[in-house]
Enzyme design. Structure first.
Site, PDB file in Angstrom:
ATOM      1  N   LYS A 175       5.870  -3.517  -5.986  1.00 20.98           N
ATOM      2  CA  LYS A 175       5.133  -4.527  -6.754  1.00 20.98           C
ATOM      3  C   LYS A 175       6.119  -5.471  -7.392  1.00 20.98           C
ATOM      4  CE  LYS A 175       0.742  -5.256  -8.127  1.00 20.98           C
ATOM      5  NZ  LYS A 175      -0.506  -4.759  -7.502  1.00 20.98           N
TER       6      LYS A 175
HETATM    7  N1  GLU Z   1      -2.280  -6.793  -5.022  1.00 22.13           N
HETATM    8  C1  GLU Z   1      -3.185  -6.029  -4.227  1.00 22.13           C
HETATM    9  C2  GLU Z   1      -3.238  -4.601  -4.726  1.00 22.13           C
HETATM   10  O1  GLU Z   1      -3.033  -4.346  -5.884  1.00 22.13           O
HETATM   11  C3  GLU Z   1      -2.888  -6.141  -2.737  1.00 22.13           C
HETATM   12  C4  GLU Z   1      -1.519  -5.708  -2.314  1.00 22.13           C
HETATM   13  C5  GLU Z   1      -1.199  -6.037  -0.863  1.00 22.13           C
HETATM   14  O2  GLU Z   1      -2.054  -6.535  -0.148  1.00 22.13           O
HETATM   15  O3  GLU Z   1      -0.049  -5.789  -0.483  1.00 22.13           O
HETATM   16  O4  GLU Z   1      -3.567  -3.697  -4.011  1.00 22.13           O
END
Ligand code: GLU
Length: 427
Positions: free
Chosen positions: A117
């Site tokens: 993240k």
């Molecule tokens: N931000 C989204 C999540 O929290 C999607 C992450 C992604 O598609 O890599 O799952």
């Protein structure tokens, strides 16, 4: 919190925030991991943390500096995967927790990724479009040393979107001297994005909501829904539930809470938010205080905003029978216990909002094969994966008599630690 928590020295031990919540969730799953618990320490510390300074020239000629992060929590099952968030409250502890929840989420739905993240501590509303672009590009360059189509693949999250991903993809591509569409997902369709990606997270929330309703003997048609957060996730989920005949009685965003006993006009509310940036000012039957929102008479509650919104302070007042966690980490462990005792079925974030990363996976596969699927095919595959994950985790919860969250963690952490074990330690 138990004493075997491993808290990195660089975190403020008195304010662990979401990372503390995650550690508690890991403690709760550990007794169910059998011999794999030998490796559980792996899950309690991120593999790699990158903190970057992001300087930009403001439109007025001054120089501003922002704090940026990319955390790769675990890469045992595949490259890192997870979104990038722009928010004024972003902290290292938050990004660490969000990266760890990505590890668990990707394993829970069995997409071949680790967890990562990123985030920038900034209120994007205070930047012009040009400033936003410069900040996004500089951040991408700074984290460029650890991301890549086979290393770590960012995607949208809170306050980031297709345009953000286009700038990230372009910056990375310029830096490596080639067109690398697979470095991010959630891109515009014109740039190798996938049909259905934008609404995938909200659609996944809807799909697991239908499964949960079956388990609770409840009809979606006529059911009462309350939604916190009316961005991409909450807005899409509300629209799909309304289209299925549910009444979306309350919607709360960062500014206001609107309510209608007979159900809000969701398409009109979406148009209002598109035009005004908030539900505030919408011609609803009533405007509630943010506290009143939690006590609203509803069958399904969808927290789709930020972490730790459902806590010991408001969990007692919740009247919903089902909670669908569209947000990441919206419920604290104390609130989990209170709601479990009340018989509320919580479909945890790591399943409920996994639709986004599932279609991100489809996008990445399509980019690699340069062969693109129809929207129908995508939605069908998404629905199948979500249903299968929901039902296999449901069986584990019944077998071990645990909460749905702990069951999801049992399935996911087992997959991650099996990979960890069989790979072995290097060197
Ligand atoms: N931000 C989204 C999540 O929290 C999607 C992450 C992604 O598609 O890599 O799952």
């Amino acid at each position: 919190m138990s004493s075997n928590h491993v808290i990195p020295s660089y975190l403020d031990h008195s304010h662990l925030g979401p990372w503390g919540v995650y550690l508690e969730q890991i403690d709760r799953v550990t007794p169910y991991l059998g011999h794999l618990s030998r490796w559980v320490e792996t899950l309690k510390r991120p593999k790699r943390i990158l903190i970057v300074d992001v300087p930009i020239e403001r439109d007025d000629g001054t120089v501003a500096h922002f704090e940026g992060y990319r955390v790769q929590h675990n890469l045992s099952r595949g490259p890192g995967k997870g979104g990038v968030r722009f928010h004024q409250d972003v902290t290292l502890s938050e990004v660490m927790a969000l990266s760890a929840w990505m590890t668990v989420k990707n394993a829970a739905v069995n997409v071949p990724y680790g967890g990562a993240k990123g985030g920038i501590r900034v209120d994007p509303k205070t930047l012009s479009k040009g400033e936003l672009q410069r900040m996004t590009r500089r951040y991408t360059s700074e984290i460029g040393i650890i991301i890549g189509p086979n290393k770590d693949i960012p995607a949208p999250d809170v306050n980031t979107n297709e345009q953000t991903m286009a700038w990230m993809m372009d910056t990375y591509s310029m830096n490596v001297g080639g067109t690398a569409t697979g470095v991010v997902t959630g891109k515009p369709i014109s740039l190798g994005g996938s049909l259905g990606r934008r609404e995938a997270t909200g659609r996944g929330v809807y799909v697991v909501g239908c499964e949960a309703a079956i388990k609770r003997g409840m009809e979606i048609k006529g059911s009462r829904i309350a939604v916190q957060g009316f961005g991409n996730v909450g807005g899409t989920a509300a629209r799909l539930f309304a289209e299925a005949g549910a009444k979306v009685v309350a919607v709360q965003d960062h500014v206001a809470t609107v309510y209608s006993e007979g159900g809000l006009d969701v398409p009109a509310l979406l148009a209002h938010v598109e035009a005004n940036g908030s539900v505030a000012g919408f011609a609803a039957e009533a405007v509630l205080t943010s506290e009143q929102f939690w006590g609203v008479n509803c069958d399904i509650l969808i927290p789709a905003a930020l972490e730790q919104q459902i806590n010991a302070g408001n969990a007692h007042r919740i009247r919903a029978k089902i909670i669908l966690e569209g947000a990441n980490g919206p419920t604290t462990p104390e609130a989990d216990d209170i709601l479990h005792d009340k018989g509320v079925l919580i479909v945890p974030d790591v399943i409920a909002n996994a639709g986004g990363v599932t279609v991100s996976y489809f996008e990445w596969v399509q980019d690699f094969s340069s062969f693109f699927w129809s929207e129908d095919e995508i939605n069908q595959r998404l629905t199948r994966i979500m249903r299968e994950a929901f039902n296999s985790i449901w069986h584990v919860a019944e077998e071990h008599k645990t909460s749905f969250r702990t069951a999801a963690f049992i399935v996911a952490c087992t997959r991650v630690l099996q990979a960890r074990e069989v790979r072995g330690l290097y060197p």
